[in-house]
Design a protein around this motif. Structure first.
Motif, PDB file in Angstrom:
ATOM      1  N   TYR A  57      39.111  46.789  45.760  1.00 51.96           N
ATOM      2  CA  TYR A  57      40.047  46.102  44.872  1.00 51.96           C
ATOM      3  C   TYR A  57      39.569  44.684  44.552  1.00 51.96           C
ATOM      4  N   ALA A  76      50.748  39.263  35.256  1.00 52.37           N
ATOM      5  CA  ALA A  76      49.728  40.262  35.599  1.00 52.37           C
ATOM      6  C   ALA A  76      48.618  39.636  36.443  1.00 52.37           C
ATOM      7  N   ALA A 132      39.630  42.758  41.011  1.00 55.05           N
ATOM      8  CA  ALA A 132      40.367  41.493  40.894  1.00 55.05           C
ATOM      9  C   ALA A 132      39.462  40.381  40.379  1.00 55.05           C
ATOM     10  N   ALA A 135      39.046  40.817  36.712  1.00 52.92           N
ATOM     11  CA  ALA A 135      40.282  40.511  35.984  1.00 52.92           C
ATOM     12  C   ALA A 135      40.536  39.010  35.967  1.00 52.92           C
ATOM     13  N   ARG A 175      55.768  45.700  37.110  1.00 52.44           N
ATOM     14  CA  ARG A 175      54.904  44.993  38.066  1.00 52.44           C
ATOM     15  C   ARG A 175      55.740  44.100  38.980  1.00 52.44           C
ATOM     16  N   LEU A 214      42.098  43.383  30.153  1.00 57.70           N
ATOM     17  CA  LEU A 214      42.929  43.137  31.339  1.00 57.70           C
ATOM     18  C   LEU A 214      43.737  44.372  31.687  1.00 57.70           C
ATOM     19  N   GLU A 215      44.311  45.023  30.701  1.00 60.15           N
ATOM     20  CA  GLU A 215      45.081  46.248  30.965  1.00 60.15           C
ATOM     21  C   GLU A 215      44.192  47.326  31.582  1.00 60.15           C
ATOM     22  N   GLY A 268      42.476  48.965  38.926  1.00 64.09           N
ATOM     23  CA  GLY A 268      43.007  48.597  40.245  1.00 64.09           C
ATOM     24  C   GLY A 268      43.934  49.662  40.786  1.00 64.09           C
ATOM     25  N   GLU A 269      44.747  50.231  39.917  1.00 65.92           N
ATOM     26  CA  GLU A 269      45.619  51.327  40.342  1.00 65.92           C
ATOM     27  C   GLU A 269      44.785  52.529  40.792  1.00 65.92           C
ATOM     28  N   LEU A 305      43.728  46.407  35.159  1.00 63.06           N
ATOM     29  CA  LEU A 305      44.929  46.684  35.949  1.00 63.06           C
ATOM     30  C   LEU A 305      45.002  48.168  36.305  1.00 63.06           C
ATOM     31  N   GLN A 326      49.850  39.123  39.922  1.00 62.25           N
ATOM     32  CA  GLN A 326      49.911  40.390  40.638  1.00 62.25           C
ATOM     33  C   GLN A 326      48.524  40.779  41.156  1.00 62.25           C
ATOM     34  N   VAL A 327      47.526  40.652  40.293  1.00 58.56           N
ATOM     35  CA  VAL A 327      46.157  40.980  40.699  1.00 58.56           C
ATOM     36  C   VAL A 327      45.733  40.105  41.876  1.00 58.56           C
TER      37      VAL A 327
END
Length: 138
Positions: free
Chosen positions: A50, A72, A54, A57, A112, A31-32, A38-39, A35, A75-76
């Protein structure tokens, strides 16, 4: 290093590969990686991609996650909605991030949450979200 100082497209590919290798062994690490991918998508200006990040994730979601992990995922989902033009979904998910921020004290989750506060236009809440537990400071 590629994400911060190199090519975000290369970083995206490296992180997506890393996530795929991590899923069977370490879901939080996967997952990290997603994330961060995605950045990288954002930094590369590939906002249309994206949704792919997503989906990968959110497929890891079980529904019984601890608040920082649930934050998290929200946020995604919020960013995916934003990039897809579904602002109602985006704002609902990002507001969920802010609600969850009151239950966390992990720095990454609070960062986040601060970003979510800015995105939903809750600027006064952004600095509070960056403090432990999302509570106002002294």
């Amino acid at each position: 290093m590629e994400l911060r100082e190199g090519d975000p497209v290369a970083a995206r590919d490296i992180l997506l590969d890393a996530a795929a290798h991590l899923v069977p062994h370490d879901v939080p690490a996967a997952l990290e990686a997603l994330l961060l991918a995605g950045e990288a998508v954002h930094l590369a200006g590939e906002h249309g991609r994206y949704g792919e990040v997503a989906r990968r994730a959110l497929a890891l979601r079980r529904g019984d996650e601890a608040p920082p992990v649930a934050l998290a995922f929200q946020q995604v989902a919020g960013l995916a909605g934003m990039y897809a033009g579904d602002h109602a979904t985006a704002f609902a998910r990002l507001r969920d991030v802010l609600r969850l921020a009151a239950r966390v004290d992990e720095p990454a989750a609070l960062i986040r949450a601060a970003g979510a506060a800015v995105l939903v236009g809750d600027d006064p809440r952004a600095p509070r979200a960056g403090r432990a537990g999302g509570r106002p400071g002294p």
